[in-house]
Design an enzyme around this catalytic site. Structure first.
Site, PDB file in Angstrom:
ATOM      1  N   ILE A  65       1.126 -26.041   8.406  1.00 14.94           N
ATOM      2  CA  ILE A  65       1.154 -25.182   9.593  1.00 14.94           C
ATOM      3  C   ILE A  65       1.888 -25.921  10.716  1.00 14.94           C
ATOM      4  CG2 ILE A  65      -0.181 -23.719  11.151  1.00 14.94           C
ATOM      5  CD1 ILE A  65      -2.513 -23.854   9.189  1.00 14.94           C
ATOM      6  N   PRO A  66       3.214 -26.071  10.570  1.00 21.90           N
ATOM      7  CA  PRO A  66       3.954 -26.707  11.659  1.00 21.90           C
ATOM      8  C   PRO A  66       3.867 -25.854  12.917  1.00 21.90           C
ATOM      9  CG  PRO A  66       5.459 -25.833   9.993  1.00 21.90           C
ATOM     10  CD  PRO A  66       4.075 -25.644   9.471  1.00 21.90           C
ATOM     11  N   HIS A  67       3.752 -26.509  14.070  1.00 25.35           N
ATOM     12  CA  HIS A  67       3.595 -25.750  15.308  1.00 25.35           C
ATOM     13  C   HIS A  67       4.077 -26.546  16.511  1.00 25.35           C
ATOM     14  CE1 HIS A  67      -0.132 -28.013  14.609  1.00 25.35           C
ATOM     15  NE2 HIS A  67      -0.204 -28.132  15.927  1.00 25.35           N
ATOM     16  N   GLY A  68       4.355 -25.812  17.576  1.00 26.36           N
ATOM     17  CA  GLY A  68       4.799 -26.430  18.811  1.00 26.36           C
ATOM     18  C   GLY A  68       4.965 -25.390  19.898  1.00 26.36           C
TER      19      GLY A  68
END
Length: 149
Positions: A65-68
């Protein structure tokens, strides 16, 4: 809040072509651009890669779950991807990731951002859902599983 609230059909990639972590991130961010969203791809990649340096977003069970956060966004966007082969995402359990949910939020949207991450995590705890996600034959089947049919 539903997992589909921030998801659109054109932001679902049934079969990612990427074979490593940086390629996955680039392919998923490029999906936003391809869908017509005004996103600075290089800046988005920098934000995501900076987050990965803090610790992997490969949480185990084949999930990443890559996030930014991005200044240019007005609302949260989610890109979903699937890799039938699996990609080494430096996951906590050292297993390849096959299920990807990339979450990008506006700079000022911390509360909503966390709610979306929590909702995705809850949905992905369901082993039957994870297996159905991986086993989908085509994009239509994946869209139906995600409630976007």
């Amino acid at each position: 809040m539903n997992i589909t609230d921030n998801l659109a059909k054109d932001l679902v990639v049934h079969e990612l072509q990427a074979s490593d972590k940086s390629e996955v991130l680039k392919e998923m961010v490029s999906t936003l651009k391809d869908a017509g969203l005004d996103v600075d791809v290089e800046n988005a990649l920098k934000v995501l890669n900076d987050r990965e340096k803090l610790g992997t977003t490969g949480i185990g069970d084949g999930i990443a779950i890559p996030h930014g956060k991005l200044e240019c966004l007005e609302e949260i966007v989610v890109v979903v991807g699937r890799s039938s082969e699996g990609v080494d995402f430096e996951s906590l359990d050292m297993q390849p990731c096959k299920i990807f949910f990339m979450v990008l939020a506006p700079e000022q949207g911390a509360g909503a951002h966390l709610k979306v991450l929590a909702q995705i995590s809850r949905q992905l705890k369901d082993e039957a859902f994870r297996q159905a996600f991986i086993d989908t034959e085509d994009k239509q089947e994946l869209l139906k599983l995600l409630g976007l049919n």
